[in-house]
Design a protein around this motif. Structure first.
Motif, PDB file in Angstrom:
ATOM      1  N   ARG A 392      84.785 -18.500 -28.257  1.00  0.00           N
ATOM      2  CA  ARG A 392      84.639 -17.043 -28.262  1.00  0.00           C
ATOM      3  C   ARG A 392      85.829 -16.389 -27.535  1.00  0.00           C
ATOM      4  O   ARG A 392      86.416 -15.421 -28.001  1.00  0.00           O
ATOM      5  CB  ARG A 392      83.317 -16.717 -27.560  1.00  0.00           C
ATOM      6  CG  ARG A 392      83.017 -15.292 -27.385  1.00  0.00           C
ATOM      7  CD  ARG A 392      82.129 -14.821 -28.521  1.00  0.00           C
ATOM      8  NE  ARG A 392      82.010 -13.381 -28.495  1.00  0.00           N
ATOM      9  CZ  ARG A 392      81.544 -12.671 -29.476  1.00  0.00           C
ATOM     10  NH1 ARG A 392      81.169 -13.254 -30.574  1.00  0.00           N
ATOM     11  NH2 ARG A 392      81.453 -11.377 -29.397  1.00  0.00           N
ATOM     12  N   GLN A 393      86.166 -16.993 -26.388  1.00  0.00           N
ATOM     13  CA  GLN A 393      87.272 -16.486 -25.569  1.00  0.00           C
ATOM     14  C   GLN A 393      88.584 -16.529 -26.377  1.00  0.00           C
ATOM     15  O   GLN A 393      89.363 -15.587 -26.375  1.00  0.00           O
ATOM     16  CB  GLN A 393      87.387 -17.399 -24.337  1.00  0.00           C
ATOM     17  CG  GLN A 393      88.299 -16.905 -23.263  1.00  0.00           C
ATOM     18  CD  GLN A 393      87.544 -15.983 -22.299  1.00  0.00           C
ATOM     19  OE1 GLN A 393      86.378 -15.718 -22.508  1.00  0.00           O
ATOM     20  NE2 GLN A 393      88.228 -15.485 -21.298  1.00  0.00           N
ATOM     21  N   ALA A 394      88.803 -17.644 -27.088  1.00  0.00           N
ATOM     22  CA  ALA A 394      90.029 -17.789 -27.879  1.00  0.00           C
ATOM     23  C   ALA A 394      90.057 -16.738 -28.986  1.00  0.00           C
ATOM     24  O   ALA A 394      91.087 -16.121 -29.257  1.00  0.00           O
ATOM     25  CB  ALA A 394      90.102 -19.195 -28.484  1.00  0.00           C
ATOM     26  N   GLU A 395      88.910 -16.527 -29.606  1.00  0.00           N
ATOM     27  CA  GLU A 395      88.833 -15.522 -30.682  1.00  0.00           C
ATOM     28  C   GLU A 395      89.116 -14.123 -30.143  1.00  0.00           C
ATOM     29  O   GLU A 395      89.829 -13.341 -30.776  1.00  0.00           O
ATOM     30  CB  GLU A 395      87.434 -15.529 -31.281  1.00  0.00           C
ATOM     31  CG  GLU A 395      87.255 -16.533 -32.374  1.00  0.00           C
ATOM     32  CD  GLU A 395      86.095 -16.120 -33.254  1.00  0.00           C
ATOM     33  OE1 GLU A 395      86.333 -15.930 -34.446  1.00  0.00           O
ATOM     34  OE2 GLU A 395      84.975 -15.963 -32.745  1.00  0.00           O
ATOM     35  N   GLU A 396      88.537 -13.827 -29.004  1.00  0.00           N
ATOM     36  CA  GLU A 396      88.741 -12.488 -28.436  1.00  0.00           C
ATOM     37  C   GLU A 396      90.211 -12.279 -28.079  1.00  0.00           C
ATOM     38  O   GLU A 396      90.788 -11.226 -28.321  1.00  0.00           O
ATOM     39  CB  GLU A 396      87.868 -12.294 -27.190  1.00  0.00           C
ATOM     40  CG  GLU A 396      86.435 -11.974 -27.567  1.00  0.00           C
ATOM     41  CD  GLU A 396      85.474 -11.966 -26.385  1.00  0.00           C
ATOM     42  OE1 GLU A 396      84.266 -11.898 -26.648  1.00  0.00           O
ATOM     43  OE2 GLU A 396      85.937 -12.044 -25.228  1.00  0.00           O
ATOM     44  N   MET A 397      90.787 -13.321 -27.532  1.00  0.00           N
ATOM     45  CA  MET A 397      92.194 -13.213 -27.168  1.00  0.00           C
ATOM     46  C   MET A 397      93.062 -13.051 -28.421  1.00  0.00           C
ATOM     47  O   MET A 397      94.005 -12.241 -28.447  1.00  0.00           O
ATOM     48  CB  MET A 397      92.605 -14.457 -26.390  1.00  0.00           C
ATOM     49  CG  MET A 397      93.989 -14.348 -25.871  1.00  0.00           C
ATOM     50  SD  MET A 397      94.382 -15.774 -24.866  1.00  0.00           S
ATOM     51  CE  MET A 397      96.141 -15.620 -24.896  1.00  0.00           C
ATOM     52  N   GLY A 398      92.734 -13.797 -29.473  1.00  0.00           N
ATOM     53  CA  GLY A 398      93.461 -13.659 -30.739  1.00  0.00           C
ATOM     54  C   GLY A 398      93.382 -12.224 -31.250  1.00  0.00           C
ATOM     55  O   GLY A 398      94.381 -11.650 -31.703  1.00  0.00           O
ATOM     56  N   ALA A 399      92.201 -11.626 -31.148  1.00  0.00           N
ATOM     57  CA  ALA A 399      92.011 -10.247 -31.614  1.00  0.00           C
ATOM     58  C   ALA A 399      92.893  -9.290 -30.797  1.00  0.00           C
ATOM     59  O   ALA A 399      93.512  -8.371 -31.353  1.00  0.00           O
ATOM     60  CB  ALA A 399      90.545  -9.848 -31.474  1.00  0.00           C
ATOM     61  N   GLU A 400      92.982  -9.539 -29.505  1.00  0.00           N
ATOM     62  CA  GLU A 400      93.812  -8.656 -28.670  1.00  0.00           C
ATOM     63  C   GLU A 400      95.294  -8.818 -29.006  1.00  0.00           C
ATOM     64  O   GLU A 400      96.055  -7.849 -28.996  1.00  0.00           O
ATOM     65  CB  GLU A 400      93.537  -8.931 -27.190  1.00  0.00           C
ATOM     66  CG  GLU A 400      92.159  -8.410 -26.772  1.00  0.00           C
ATOM     67  CD  GLU A 400      91.809  -8.775 -25.342  1.00  0.00           C
ATOM     68  OE1 GLU A 400      92.622  -8.505 -24.448  1.00  0.00           O
ATOM     69  OE2 GLU A 400      90.720  -9.345 -25.138  1.00  0.00           O
ATOM     70  N   ILE A 401      95.701 -10.021 -29.324  1.00  0.00           N
ATOM     71  CA  ILE A 401      97.106 -10.229 -29.722  1.00  0.00           C
ATOM     72  C   ILE A 401      97.398  -9.463 -31.017  1.00  0.00           C
ATOM     73  O   ILE A 401      98.428  -8.794 -31.146  1.00  0.00           O
ATOM     74  CB  ILE A 401      97.421 -11.736 -29.893  1.00  0.00           C
ATOM     75  CG1 ILE A 401      97.358 -12.456 -28.545  1.00  0.00           C
ATOM     76  CG2 ILE A 401      98.792 -11.933 -30.532  1.00  0.00           C
ATOM     77  CD1 ILE A 401      97.518 -13.973 -28.619  1.00  0.00           C
ATOM     78  N   MET A 402      96.465  -9.533 -31.975  1.00  0.00           N
ATOM     79  CA  MET A 402      96.653  -8.809 -33.245  1.00  0.00           C
ATOM     80  C   MET A 402      96.809  -7.313 -32.988  1.00  0.00           C
ATOM     81  O   MET A 402      97.677  -6.649 -33.553  1.00  0.00           O
ATOM     82  CB  MET A 402      95.447  -9.035 -34.171  1.00  0.00           C
ATOM     83  CG  MET A 402      95.323 -10.419 -34.737  1.00  0.00           C
ATOM     84  SD  MET A 402      96.704 -10.861 -35.794  1.00  0.00           S
ATOM     85  CE  MET A 402      97.685 -11.842 -34.708  1.00  0.00           C
ATOM     86  N   LYS A 403      95.942  -6.781 -32.129  1.00  0.00           N
ATOM     87  CA  LYS A 403      95.998  -5.338 -31.849  1.00  0.00           C
ATOM     88  C   LYS A 403      97.318  -4.981 -31.167  1.00  0.00           C
ATOM     89  O   LYS A 403      97.903  -3.934 -31.440  1.00  0.00           O
ATOM     90  CB  LYS A 403      94.814  -4.932 -30.977  1.00  0.00           C
ATOM     91  CG  LYS A 403      93.518  -4.912 -31.755  1.00  0.00           C
ATOM     92  CD  LYS A 403      92.358  -4.540 -30.843  1.00  0.00           C
ATOM     93  CE  LYS A 403      91.041  -4.905 -31.486  1.00  0.00           C
ATOM     94  NZ  LYS A 403      89.951  -5.019 -30.529  1.00  0.00           N
ATOM     95  N   ALA A 404      97.787  -5.871 -30.296  1.00  0.00           N
ATOM     96  CA  ALA A 404      99.061  -5.608 -29.607  1.00  0.00           C
ATOM     97  C   ALA A 404     100.206  -5.588 -30.621  1.00  0.00           C
ATOM     98  O   ALA A 404     101.136  -4.779 -30.515  1.00  0.00           O
ATOM     99  CB  ALA A 404      99.303  -6.670 -28.532  1.00  0.00           C
ATOM    100  N   CYS A 405     100.139  -6.463 -31.624  1.00  0.00           N
ATOM    101  CA  CYS A 405     101.181  -6.490 -32.663  1.00  0.00           C
ATOM    102  C   CYS A 405     101.177  -5.172 -33.441  1.00  0.00           C
ATOM    103  O   CYS A 405     102.237  -4.588 -33.706  1.00  0.00           O
ATOM    104  CB  CYS A 405     100.960  -7.653 -33.633  1.00  0.00           C
ATOM    105  SG  CYS A 405     101.298  -9.258 -32.902  1.00  0.00           S
TER     106      CYS A 405
END
Ligand SMILES: Cc1cc2nc3c(=O)[nH]c(=O)nc-3n(C[C@H](O)[C@H](O)[C@H](O)COP(=O)(O)OP(=O)(O)OC[C@H]3O[C@@H](n4cnc5c(N)ncnc54)[C@H](O)[C@@H]3O)c2cc1C
Length: 483
Positions: A392-405
């Motif tokens: 879950r943590q990895a997924e959430e972090m992935g989502a934040e990276i996408m938003k930052a991009c």
């Protein structure tokens, strides 16, 4: 669906040994390269010819069974998963090179052919196929077409769409059509252009006409070694700003270097903060002339060392490290979750700094290995699904990276496609009218929605919780079952 009746019919169409219905054997098809998501099909069918593909599709259409094309299953966005169960149509047996026309620099091939095998076949005559995903020794050309795949050398030569001239496609009805052709710029709509990158939702590719390129006279690979990421990032922009377009500029950070050196011993310096793998190709005189300017850009950004490969063996060793980098993550982590964001090249440092901050905040290590020249990031979030909450943590972090991009003017995918994984992010990039226009186009090709359902576009359910496996209706550990 009357499963036994369908199995019998499929067996008649493709041969009984090419219909997989055993629950254990079906598990092979439950995931692609992004193993965080799983969905098991009810049947896998392995046709050998276009006619067999068309007959299988006609059967699915008549019975209203969802069906999903699949190449080598190396995709990294969950694109080949049978989300609504149904039939996976595996194209692996269709591996022939149908025609090679050296004079016109064209080849016609079947979709299951592995990317590198095409180059291997034509290289004795001095030709090659340019788009080279890092997975090129495993991925299929049909999958490359569906994902519009890129690769290290796409910086100079362009991605798959720039090398595909024509397609034979089995439509969702089972009808066979030919798009584009042998010559450039055929009349009528550019349906080949629309099809490339349609992620298995427009039809099943059964033959591909591609461009072949002549091998350049000279190729030089070099390693530029930096103490830190900011200097390496600045050097990437510096090289392009100097008017140089190398064949490739790839970046790796310290953690990636550590993993690669443990796995393949490519000879990268393990004490470096970041390395750039830069390749020049073209006429000998041009390649030789560009070496000094690249070195001086590096020196202007505190490069501590430059190593130019002395021979082909050394060049291949440098590339072996880069191409094996994802696999090498197994040396330092049980699992990884790869992201595929794109950003304007000038934002490299900003985004890498943000990724580092997210890594600290989530307590998950991130290794960066990516196509720096294109601004196409691949942060590999390292996690261990045996530790409660880490998926879950990895997924959430992935989502934040996408938003930052997106926030720096980038995009959620550079080459791996939207698939299942990133469909929930589409509304962050496109307005309702934009998405509706795309969905109308999809409906023309795929009117009943049976072809690769659940991909690219968010569903009402998935909009609830951006980026989470739970929101996708999937238990990331156990997967969902076929129908
Ligand atoms: C280690 C590693 C490195 C990678 N590096 C890169 C890289 O550098 N660049 C890059 O772009 N990708 C990369 N990828 C991702 C992946 O290899 C590509 O997306 C590749 O094109 C997928 O091909 P495949 O045959 O495995 O397709 P699959 O995973 O089987 O399918 C991918 C999608 O294509 C569709 N599809 C497959 N065949 C057909 C067909 N004949 N007709 C219609 N639709 C079809 C499927 O439905 C699915 O939506 C990497 C993957 C791994 C594991």
């Amino acid at each position: 669906m009357d499963r036994q009746r369908i199995i019998k019919e499929m067996a008649k169409l493709v041969g009984v040994e090419y219909v997989i219905s055993d629950p254990t054997e079906l598990k092979v098809y439950e995931a692609d390269g992004l193993t965080i998501y799983k969905a098991t099909p009810e049947l896998v069918v392995l046709p050998l010819t276009t006619e067999e593909v068309a007959a299988v599709v006609r059967c699915c259409a008549r019975e209203r069974i969802p069906f999903v094309p699949r190449g080598a299953g190396t995709g990294l966005s969950g694109g080949a998963l049978a989300l609504e169960g149904g039939v996976v149509i595996g194209l692996n047996r269709m591996q022939r090179v149908l025609e090679v026309d050296y004079a016109n620099q064209r080849a016609v091939i079947e979709p299951g052919l592995i990317n590198l095998w095409l180059t291997n076949q034509v290289s004795p005559r001095g030709y090659y196929y340019a788009p080279d995903p890092a997975s090129q020794s495993a991925c299929s050309l049909g999958g490359n077409v569906a994902e519009n795949s890129g690769g290290p050398h796409c910086l100079k030569y362009g991605v798959t769409t720039n090398h595909v001239l024509g397609l034979e496609v089995v439509l969702a009805s089972g009808e066979v059509v030919h798009l584009g052709g042998y010559a450039v710029d055929p009349p009528g709509y550019d349906l080949t252009g629309a099809f490339v990158g349609s992620e298995g939702t427009f039809g099943i590719v059964t033959a591909i006409t591609v461009r072949l390129l002549k091998r350049p006279e000279a190729v030089k690979a070099m390693l530029l070694v930096f103490e830190n990421i900011p200097d390496a990032s600045a050097a990437v922009s510096g090289i392009i700003a100097a008017g140089i377009v190398p064949a490739a500029i790839e970046m790796m950070d310290r953690l990636s270097i550590e993993a690669v050196e443990k796995g393949t011993h490519a000879g990268y310096p393990t004490d470096a903060g970041a390395i750039l793998l830069v390749e020049l190709d073209g006429p000998i005189a041009e390649v030789e002339a560009l070496l000094a300017p690249i070195e001086s850009v590096g020196r202007a950004h505190q490069m501590r060392e430059i190593r130019v490969a002395r021979d082909e063996a050394e060049r291949l060793r440098l590339w072996k490290g880069r191409k094996a980098a994802f696999a090498a993550m197994g040396q330092i982590s049980p699992e990884y979750y790869v992201q595929d964001g794109v950003i304007p090249r000038t934002q490299l440092l900003k985004i890498l700094t943000e990724i580092e901050a997210l890594s600290q905040a989530h307590g998950l290590r991130v290794a960066n290995v990516f196509h720096a020249g294109d601004g196409n990031l691949h942060p590999l979030i390292l996690y261990d699904s045996r530790i409660e909450g880490q998926v879950r943590q990895a997924e959430e972090m992935g989502a934040e990276i996408m938003k930052a991009c997106i926030a720096v003017g980038g995009s959620i995918t550079g080459e791996h496609g939207v698939g299942l994984e990133k469909r929930d992010f589409m509304p962050l990039m496109y307005g309702p009218a934009d998405l509706a226009a795309m969905e109308r186009l999809k409906a023309v090709w795929n009117p009943d929605g049976l072809l690769n359902p659940g991909k690219i576009f968010p569903t009402a359910k998935t909009c609830v919780e951006v980026g989470s496996a739970a929101a996708k209706g999937i238990d990331p550990r156990y997967g969902i079952q076929g129908f």
